[in-house]
Design an enzyme around this catalytic site. Structure first.
Site, short mmCIF file in Angstrom:
data_model
loop_
_atom_site.label_atom_id
_atom_site.label_comp_id
_atom_site.label_asym_id
_atom_site.label_seq_id
_atom_site.Cartn_x
_atom_site.Cartn_y
_atom_site.Cartn_z
N CYS A 187 0.90 -1.17 -0.01
CA CYS A 187 0.10 0.00 0.08
C CYS A 187 0.92 1.13 -0.06
O CYS A 187 2.14 0.85 0.18
CB CYS A 187 -0.76 0.08 1.45
SG CYS A 187 -1.77 -1.52 1.48
N ARG A 195 1.32 1.59 -6.05
CA ARG A 195 1.54 0.68 -4.98
C ARG A 195 0.26 0.04 -4.58
O ARG A 195 0.39 -0.90 -3.74
CB ARG A 195 1.94 1.19 -3.79
CG ARG A 195 3.34 2.03 -4.00
CD ARG A 195 3.75 2.59 -2.82
NE ARG A 195 4.20 1.71 -1.64
CZ ARG A 195 5.47 0.97 -1.56
NH1 ARG A 195 6.04 1.43 -2.25
NH2 ARG A 195 5.46 0.24 -0.69
N TRP A 221 -4.20 -1.73 -1.33
CA TRP A 221 -4.06 -2.62 -2.14
C TRP A 221 -4.28 -4.07 -1.00
O TRP A 221 -3.59 -4.48 -0.14
CB TRP A 221 -2.63 -3.22 -2.76
CG TRP A 221 -2.50 -4.31 -3.76
CD1 TRP A 221 -2.95 -4.33 -5.03
CD2 TRP A 221 -2.41 -5.74 -3.47
NE1 TRP A 221 -2.86 -5.44 -5.51
CE2 TRP A 221 -2.40 -6.20 -4.69
CE3 TRP A 221 -1.69 -6.44 -2.55
CZ2 TRP A 221 -2.34 -7.72 -4.86
CZ3 TRP A 221 -1.48 -7.75 -2.65
CH2 TRP A 221 -1.86 -8.55 -3.65
N ASN A 265 1.07 -0.47 6.28
CA ASN A 265 1.38 -1.16 5.00
C ASN A 265 2.15 -2.42 5.31
O ASN A 265 3.10 -2.35 6.45
CB ASN A 265 2.29 -0.19 4.05
CG ASN A 265 2.75 -1.02 2.62
OD1 ASN A 265 2.33 -2.11 2.38
ND2 ASN A 265 4.01 -0.64 2.30
N GLY A 266 1.76 -3.62 4.88
CA GLY A 266 2.33 -4.90 5.39
C GLY A 266 1.47 -5.68 5.89
O GLY A 266 0.14 -5.60 5.74
N GLU A 304 8.55 -12.46 -21.61
CA GLU A 304 8.65 -11.26 -21.16
C GLU A 304 7.44 -10.50 -22.04
O GLU A 304 6.55 -9.95 -21.57
CB GLU A 304 9.64 -10.40 -21.30
CG GLU A 304 9.73 -8.88 -20.76
CD GLU A 304 8.88 -8.72 -19.51
OE1 GLU A 304 9.06 -9.32 -18.65
OE2 GLU A 304 8.72 -7.42 -19.01
N LYS A 358 4.00 -9.27 -20.65
CA LYS A 358 3.38 -7.75 -20.80
C LYS A 358 1.86 -7.57 -21.08
O LYS A 358 1.10 -7.03 -20.70
CB LYS A 358 4.27 -6.98 -21.54
CG LYS A 358 5.56 -6.35 -21.40
CD LYS A 358 5.70 -5.32 -20.29
CE LYS A 358 5.48 -5.95 -18.89
NZ LYS A 358 6.74 -6.25 -18.11
N GLU A 395 -0.44 -8.94 -18.30
CA GLU A 395 -0.89 -8.03 -17.38
C GLU A 395 -1.79 -6.84 -17.62
O GLU A 395 -2.34 -6.37 -16.67
CB GLU A 395 0.39 -7.81 -16.41
CG GLU A 395 1.35 -7.20 -17.14
CD GLU A 395 2.55 -6.91 -16.17
OE1 GLU A 395 2.45 -7.10 -14.93
OE2 GLU A 395 3.63 -6.63 -16.78
N HIS A 454 5.75 -30.07 -28.41
CA HIS A 454 5.72 -30.88 -27.11
C HIS A 454 4.34 -30.47 -26.49
O HIS A 454 4.09 -31.17 -25.41
CB HIS A 454 6.66 -30.55 -26.32
CG HIS A 454 8.04 -31.32 -26.93
ND1 HIS A 454 8.31 -32.61 -27.37
CD2 HIS A 454 9.02 -30.66 -27.38
CE1 HIS A 454 9.52 -32.61 -27.82
NE2 HIS A 454 9.85 -31.41 -27.65
N LYS A 472 2.29 -2.36 -7.72
CA LYS A 472 4.13 -1.82 -8.34
C LYS A 472 5.25 -2.76 -7.53
O LYS A 472 6.06 -3.22 -7.98
CB LYS A 472 4.40 -0.67 -8.50
CG LYS A 472 5.72 -0.02 -9.22
CD LYS A 472 5.76 -0.46 -10.66
CE LYS A 472 6.91 -0.19 -11.21
NZ LYS A 472 6.96 -0.88 -12.73
C1 F6R Z 1 5.75 -7.11 -14.56
C2 F6R Z 1 5.96 -6.62 -13.19
C3 F6R Z 1 6.24 -7.44 -12.01
C4 F6R Z 1 7.57 -7.30 -11.28
C5 F6R Z 1 7.77 -8.06 -10.06
C6 F6R Z 1 9.06 -7.96 -9.54
O1 F6R Z 1 5.74 -5.97 -15.38
O2 F6R Z 1 6.33 -5.44 -12.97
O3 F6R Z 1 6.37 -8.84 -12.69
O4 F6R Z 1 8.63 -7.45 -12.28
O5 F6R Z 1 6.38 -7.90 -9.27
O6 F6R Z 1 9.11 -6.66 -9.02
P1 F6R Z 1 10.58 -6.07 -8.61
O7 F6R Z 1 11.42 -6.10 -9.81
O8 F6R Z 1 10.28 -4.49 -8.02
O9 F6R Z 1 11.33 -7.08 -7.40
#
Ligand code: F6R
Length: 612
Positions: A2, A27, A73, A99-100, A485, A489, A492, A508, A607
Site C-alpha cells: 500500500c 502501489r 491494495w 502497509n504490510g 516477457e 506484458k 498483465e 511438445h 508496483k
Molecule cells: C511485471 C512486473 C512484475 C515485477 C515483479 C518484481 O511487469 O512489474 O512482474 O517485475 O513484481 O518486482 P521487482 O522488480 O520490483 O522486484
C-alpha cells in the site's frame, strides 16, 4: 503493498496528502483514505482510487496542517470502505495507516476481544491500533512508548503512521519490512512509502530502518529510537531523482513515456561504467566482489516477474560471454526449497522496486547460509540494496507504470556489463572482438531510438488482434526470455491470456492450440539458430496460425511467410533481448488501450509486491 503519506508543518495538509497518494497510487489502488487532525481526527475514506476519494471529500472540511493518508491494495479483507485505511482505535483517539501484514493478528485480536475491544473491519491494522491503545491506557505511557511496546509483540511486516487526539502536533511512524522515508523540510516533515511524494518539497530524506520508531513533532528535531529503546542519530541523505521524472511529460500514460525513455535509461545505466574507446568496463558498486564472482562455485540469480525474465537473459549472457555457470530461480520458490547454498556461492538479486518480499526473504536465507549477495536494483535506498553485500543501481529513473518496461532493459544492461566485465577479467575474448562488443553495446540506444519509430505497424497488429482470447510468444536462445516477457506484458495490461515458450517446445504440447484464430509472436532475428526458428514458423503456418514476427531489418525470407513483421536493426545476438522486447512492450500497450484497459494501473496488480 500500500502507499503511505503523512505531513506535519505550517501548510495545509490535504493537498499535500492527495498529491502524495496520487504519486503512490502505483502501489495499490482499491481504496483510499486520510485523517486530518484539527481539533478531532477527521477521517474520510472510500472504496476505489484516489480520484474517488477526492470526489468523496469534495464538500467536506479538510483544513488542518497535520494528516496521514493511505492508498490500499487489499490483503486482509475485501476492498471496501470499512476495510480502507485509516482505522480508528476503539476510543477514536488514535488513527493509524499501515502497509504490510501482521501475521499474529488473530491471536492478538482474540486477546483484545477478551478485554472488551470491538472490531469493525476485517483488517490486521485495526488490531494493531487497538493494541497500541490498550497499552497506552493500561501502562499510562506516551504514544511513542506504546507503539514501541506494541511492536515488540507483533510478528510480521509493517510501515505505520499514527495520529493521536492527545498529541495533536505529533506523528509517530515505524517500519519493519515495508519501506518508509521521512522528508525533512524547512519547518515541516513529510513521510511516505517512497520519495516520490516528498521530492517536490525537499531533497533531504531519512530512510527509516527496520524496527525503528520515528517521532515527527512540530518545531522539534526528528527523533528515532529502535524498538529495543535505543536512541539513534538520523542519517540524512540527498535524493537523486528530479520532479520532472515523476510527470507524464506529454505522454498519455506513464507506460508509454517509460517505453520511449529507454534509449536514455539504457545510456544512464551504462554511464561511467562502459568505456568503449578504452575497451574496459568498471563496476564500482561490486569492485570488491569481482574476484568472488569470478571464482564462485555457482552464481544464482533470484528475482520475481519481469526481473526474473531479466535474470534468464543474464543466464545466457554469463554463460555465453563470460563462460560462468548460472542458475536462475524464482525467489518465491528458492526461499522455501531448502536450497543447497554456502559461502562459495554468489547470489545476484534483481529487483526494480527493491521491496519485493519474496526476493528479500530469499536474500536473507542465502545470507544466513554464508553466500555473497549482490543486488541489481532501481530504487536507491530501498530494502534490497540495503540487505545485499554490494550491488549496482540501474539508474533507469522512477518507473511509475505498473508494468515494468525501462527497468527490464536497464536490468539486462547491467547484466550485460557484468558478463562483459567477467570476460574482461578472464581474458577469454580476443581484444579486437571485445572492443567490437563494447562498441555495439554503446550503440544500442541509437538502435532503440530507430526502432521506436515503427509505431504504425504495431498499431495495425494491435487492431487486428485486439479481440482474441489467446496469444502465443515463441523464441529460442537469448530470445526465449523475451518471449516470456512479451507474454507477461500482454496479459498483465490487456487481460488477454498469453504464454511464452521456447519455440522448439511448441511441438511438445502448445502446437495443439494452433488454429486460424491463434496469433503467434515469433522473435526471429537473423542470428543464432535462425533456420530452426524459421522451421518453427513454418509449423505454425501449416496449421493456419497467424504469424507476427520480430525480424532483422531487410529479412525478406520471413516477410514472405509471416502475416506481419516488425523490423529491428541488425546487431550482435547478445543485445537482441533489449532491442526485441521494446516492440513487444508497445504491442501490449496498444492492444490494452484498444480494449479500454488502464495500462498504468492494471487490475489486481501493484508496483511493489511487499507481501508473499
Ligand atoms: C511485471 C512486473 C512484475 C515485477 C515483479 C518484481 O511487469 O512489474 O512482474 O517485475 O513484481 O518486482 P521487482 O522488480 O520490483 O522486484
Amino acid at each position: 503493498m500500500c502507499g503511505i503519506v503523512a505531513y506535519i508543518g505550517p501548510r495545509e495538509a490535504y493537498p499535500i496528502l492527495i498529491k502524495g497518494l496520487q504519486r503512490l497510487e502505483y502501489r495499490g489502488y482499491d481504496s483510499a483514505g486520510l485523517v486530518i487532525a484539527n481539533g478531532g481526527l477527521n477521517m474520510y475514506k472510500t472504496k476505489g482510487k484516489v480520484s474517488d476519494l477526492v470526489e468523496y471529500v469534495k464538500d467536506q472540511k479538510t483544513s488542518g496542517s497535520i494528516g496521514i493518508a493511505h492508498t490500499r491494495w487489499a490483503t486482509h479483507g475485501e476492498p471496501n470502505q470499512t476495510n480502507a485505511h485509516p482505522h480508528y482505535s476503539q476510543s477514536r483517539k488514535l488513527a493509524i495507516i499501515h502497509n504490510g501484514i501482521i501475521e499474529n493478528y488473530s491471536s492478538l485480536k482474540e486477546e483484545l476481544i477478551h478485554r472488551g475491544y470491538e472490531f469493525h473491519s476485517d483488517t490486521d491494522t485495526e488490531v494493531l491500533v487497538n493494541l497500541i491503545e490498550d497499552i497506552q491506557t493500561n501502562e499510562k505511557v506516551s504514544l511513542e512508548e506504546a507503539v514501541r511496546i506494541a511492536l515488540n509483540q507483533v510478528i510480521g511486516a509493517y510501515a505505520i503512521a499514527i495520529l493521536s487526539v492527545d498529541s495533536p502536533d505529533t506523528i509517530v511512524a515505524a517500519r519493519k519490512g515495508s519501506p518508509l522515508v521521512i522528508g525533512i523540510g524547512k519547518d515541516d516533515y513529510f513521510l511516505a512509502s517512497d520519495a516520490t511524494p516528498i521530492i517536490e518539497y525537499t531533497k533531504n530524506v531519512v530512510y527509516l530502518e527496520d524496527e525503528e520508531v520515528a517521532v515527527l513533532k512540530r518545531n522539534e528535531e526528528l527523533k528515532i529510537r529502535n524498538i529495543k529503546n535505543k536512541e539513534l542519530t538520523p542519517y540524512i541523505q540527498e535524493l537523486e531523482w528530479n520532479l520532472h521524472e515523476l510527470e507524464k511529460g506529454g505522454y498519455e500514460h506513464f507506460m508509454m513515456k517509460e517505453i520511449y525513455e529507454q534509449p536514455r535509461s539504457i545510456r544512464d545505466s551504462m554511464r561511467g561504467r562502459l568505456h568503449a574507446q578504452e575497451g574496459t568496463i568498471s563496476l564500482g558498486g561490486i569492485i570488491d566482489y569481482e574476484q568472488k564472482l569470478l571464482h564462485a562455485r555457482r552464481v544464482i540469480i533470484i528475482a520475481c516477474g519481469t526481473s526474473w525474465h531479466a535474470g534468464l537473459v543474464g543466464e545466457y549472457l554469463f554463460e555465453d560471454i563470460a563462460r560462468v555457470t548460472v542458475e536462475v530461480e524464482y525467489a518465491s520458490e528458492f526461499r522455501y526449497r531448502n536450497p543447497i547454498i554456502d559461502e562459495d556461492d554468489v547470489v545476484i538479486a534483481i529487483s526494480q522496486s527493491g521491496e519485493t518480499a519474496d526476493t528479500l526473504a530469499a536474500i536473507e536465507l542465502a545470507k544466513q547460509r554464508g553466500a555473497t549477495i549482490l543486488g541489481i536494483c532501481n530504487v536507491v535506498g530501498s530494502s534490497i540494496p540495503r540487505a545485499t553485500h554490494a550491488g549496482i543501481y540501474t539508474h533507469a529513473g522512477p518507473e511509475i507504470g505498473v508494468a515494468s518496461t525501462k527497468a527490464f532493459t536497464a536490468q539486462v544492461t547491467i547484466l550485460t556489463l557484468m558478463a562483459l566485465r567477467l570476460a574482461e577479467l578472464k581474458g577469454n575474448i580476443p581484444k579486437s572482438r571485445f572492443m567490437h562488443l563494447l562498441a555495439e553495446l554503446e550503440n544500442l540506444p541509437n538502435h532503440i531510438e530507430k526502432s521506436l519509430n515503427n509505431r504504425g505497424i504495431i498499431q495495425e497488429i494491435a487492431k487486428r488482434f485486439q479481440d482474441v482470447s489467446n496469444f502465443l510468444y515463441l523464441g529460442r536462445g537469448y530470445n526465449f526470455p523475451v518471449a516470456l516477457e512479451g507474454a507477461l506484458k500482454l496479459k498483465e495490461i490487456s487481460y488477454i491470456h498469453a504464454e511464452g515458450y521456447p519455440a522448439a517446445e511448441m511441438k511438445h504440447g502448445p502446437i495443439a492450440l494452433i488454429d486460424e484464430n491463434m496469433p503467434v509472436v515469433f522473435i526471429a532475428p537473423k542470428k543464432g539458430i535462425y533456420e530452426k526458428v524459421v522451421s518453427n514458423i513454418q509449423e505454425v503456418k501449416a496449421r493456419n496460425g497467424k504469424i507476427i514476427a520480430i525480424v532483422t531489418e531487410g529479412d525478406e525470407h520471413i516477410k514472405k511467410i509471416a502475416d506481419y513483421v516488425i523490423e529491428i536493426p541488425e546487431t550482435e545476438e547478445f543485445l537482441i533481448p533489449m532491442l526485441a522486447s521494446i516492440p513487444l512492450q508497445k504491442l501490449a500497450y496498444h492492444v490494452a488501450i484498444l480494449r479500454g484497459c488502464n495500462v498504468d494501473q492494471p487490475r489486481n496488480l501493484a508496483k511493489s509486491v511487499t507481501v508473499e
